[in-house]
Scaffold this active site. Structure first.
Site, PDB file in Angstrom:
ATOM      1  N   MET A  22      23.462  65.244  53.885  1.00 23.10           N
ATOM      2  CA  MET A  22      24.928  65.359  53.868  1.00 23.10           C
ATOM      3  C   MET A  22      25.490  65.287  55.286  1.00 23.10           C
ATOM      4  O   MET A  22      26.296  66.116  55.704  1.00 23.10           O
ATOM      5  CB  MET A  22      25.285  66.671  53.173  1.00 23.10           C
ATOM      6  N   GLY A  23      25.065  64.275  56.026  1.00 20.20           N
ATOM      7  CA  GLY A  23      25.632  64.041  57.357  1.00 20.20           C
ATOM      8  C   GLY A  23      26.934  63.259  57.222  1.00 20.20           C
ATOM      9  O   GLY A  23      27.596  63.304  56.176  1.00 20.20           O
ATOM     10  N   ARG A  24      27.295  62.528  58.279  1.00 21.56           N
ATOM     11  CA  ARG A  24      28.572  61.795  58.277  1.00 21.56           C
ATOM     12  C   ARG A  24      28.678  60.836  57.086  1.00 21.56           C
ATOM     13  O   ARG A  24      29.676  60.814  56.387  1.00 21.56           O
ATOM     14  CB  ARG A  24      28.710  60.943  59.545  1.00 21.56           C
ATOM     15  N   ILE A  25      27.614  60.036  56.885  1.00 16.40           N
ATOM     16  CA  ILE A  25      27.697  58.999  55.837  1.00 16.40           C
ATOM     17  C   ILE A  25      27.622  59.644  54.452  1.00 16.40           C
ATOM     18  O   ILE A  25      28.378  59.276  53.539  1.00 16.40           O
ATOM     19  CB  ILE A  25      26.615  57.906  56.037  1.00 16.40           C
ATOM     20  N   THR A  70      20.806  53.231  51.140  1.00 13.12           N
ATOM     21  CA  THR A  70      21.379  52.490  52.281  1.00 13.12           C
ATOM     22  C   THR A  70      20.887  53.134  53.583  1.00 13.12           C
ATOM     23  O   THR A  70      21.463  52.906  54.635  1.00 13.12           O
ATOM     24  CB  THR A  70      22.927  52.524  52.262  1.00 13.12           C
ATOM     25  N   ARG A 120      16.986  54.155  54.986  1.00 10.03           N
ATOM     26  CA  ARG A 120      15.864  53.394  55.524  1.00 10.03           C
ATOM     27  C   ARG A 120      14.868  53.149  54.405  1.00 10.03           C
ATOM     28  O   ARG A 120      14.605  54.035  53.586  1.00 10.03           O
ATOM     29  CB  ARG A 120      15.172  54.157  56.651  1.00 10.03           C
ATOM     30  N   GLU A 180      10.727  45.542  55.612  1.00 12.23           N
ATOM     31  CA  GLU A 180      11.715  44.483  55.865  1.00 12.23           C
ATOM     32  C   GLU A 180      11.168  43.452  56.839  1.00 12.23           C
ATOM     33  O   GLU A 180      10.519  43.839  57.810  1.00 12.23           O
ATOM     34  CB  GLU A 180      12.987  45.101  56.474  1.00 12.23           C
ATOM     35  N   HIS A 213      20.133  44.480  54.099  1.00  9.34           N
ATOM     36  CA  HIS A 213      20.437  45.469  55.156  1.00  9.34           C
ATOM     37  C   HIS A 213      21.801  45.168  55.812  1.00  9.34           C
ATOM     38  O   HIS A 213      21.882  44.933  57.024  1.00  9.34           O
ATOM     39  CB  HIS A 213      19.310  45.479  56.210  1.00  9.34           C
TER      40      HIS A 213
END
Ligand code: GLV
Length: 322
Positions: free
Chosen positions: A154-157, A232, A234, A263, A281
């Site tokens: 639950m960080g910024r994104i 979204t 890693r 990737e 990505h």
């Protein structure tokens, strides 16, 4: 004059601005990603490096550049860089947080909606000429409105995704092993409870040893059969082979993926799976955001080279090795 290696051309005119101030070499191909031996060769006399997430900046790269003062990553994530070794060697590591938060959350939500409502498969169906008329059971998907979303990290994104979910009247639960303050409108739960209760699970954790294969076969067994996984963050946070199998067996209902474990390779079991929506990505890839990231990465680099504070660094250097 300071020397700088930039491993790819960037949107906007920021590299021209930089080239007016120092000697800049930009890798422009022929390969998509600068080959390892070329990176090691070109960095030898450089004071600064502007890198992409596709460049592994490990001990060998740092050791190949005795004058190196700064690695400025054109990304918020920096799992491609050995930060500990950089710190030991007096190299500042910078990234681009903040400017890409909303754009990446938009992408996570776009993946969530398109996976739930089978948008990509339905688009292909129309283009193929298969659409012959309205049918009651055509591309029946899953509702989003009013469902439970579990946000992992639950960080910024993560918080930006939660804001979008609130607009869809979703019940927001989250797991975060660091954040201790409460997030308005969201309930903190433990990881297993999140897996069991969520209709949608969206990943927003950095990739570290602790988050490697956080979503593995065992975790997916705990999820609801109608659960949809969105990544979204890693690729290696998810065990991709296990995910391919769980989609095939119906253990979970779908996956929207912007990132992959190896990737640019994608597991064949996902490439052939219509329950998965796959993106290359592009989480932060809006015109405005990719320009802002270029501005920030260039400023980070230039500031460090000039003894000033970068806009954002992920490490601090000891006074005696500055
Ligand atoms: C992209 O993946 C980023 O970390 O900014």
């Amino acid at each position: 004059m300071k020397k700088v290696l930039v491993t790819s051309d960037l949107p906007g005119n920021y590299l021209t601005w930089l080239a007016d101030r120092c000697e800049v070499t930009v890798y422009t191909g022929p390969d998509e990603v600068i080959p390892r031996d070329e990176l090691l060769l070109r960095i030898a006399d450089c004071d600064g490096l502007l890198s992409l997430v596709t460049n592994t900046i490990d001990k060998a790269v740092v050791d190949a550049a005795p004058k190196l003062r700064v690695v400025s990553n054109y990304a918020v994530g920096y799992n491609n860089i050995d930060v500990e070794y950089c710190t030991l060697k007096g190299v500042r590591v910078c990234n681009t947080p903040g400017v890409l938060t909303e754009t990446t959350a938009d992408c996570a939500f776009a993946l969530l909606l398109s996976t739930a409502r089978k948008i990509v498969a339905a688009d292909k169906y129309v283009r193929s000429g298969a659409f012959q008329g309205w049918k009651p059971d055509l591309f029946m998907g899953y509702d989003v409105f009013g469902k439970t979303i579990g946000i992992v990290g639950m960080g910024r994104i993560g918080q930006a995704v939660a804001r979008r979910a609130t607009g869809f009247n979703m019940n927001v639960i989250y797991f975060d092993s660091f954040k201790n303050d409460d997030i308005a409108g969201a309930n903190r739960v433990d990881f297993k409870e999140l897996l069991k209760r969520s209709d949608f699970i969206s990943l927003h954790v950095p990739y570290t040893e602790d988050t490697h294969h956080l979503i593995d076969a065992e975790a997916m067994q705990l999820m609801k059969p109608n659960a949809i996984l969105i990544n979204t963050a890693r690729g290696p946070v998810v065990d991709e082979a296990a995910l391919a199998l769980c989609l095939k067996n119906g253990t979970i209902a779908g996956a929207g993926l912007d990132v992959f474990e190896h990737e640019p390779q994608v597991h064949s079991g996902l490439l052939n799976q219509s329950k998965a929506v796959l993106l290359p990505h592009i989480g932060s890839s809006s015109v405005a955001t990719r320009h802002k990231m270029a501005e920030m990465a260039v400023n980070n680099l230039w500031n460090v080279l000039n003894g000033a504070e970068p806009w954002h660094a992920v490490n601090e250097l000891r006074e005696d090795i500055r």
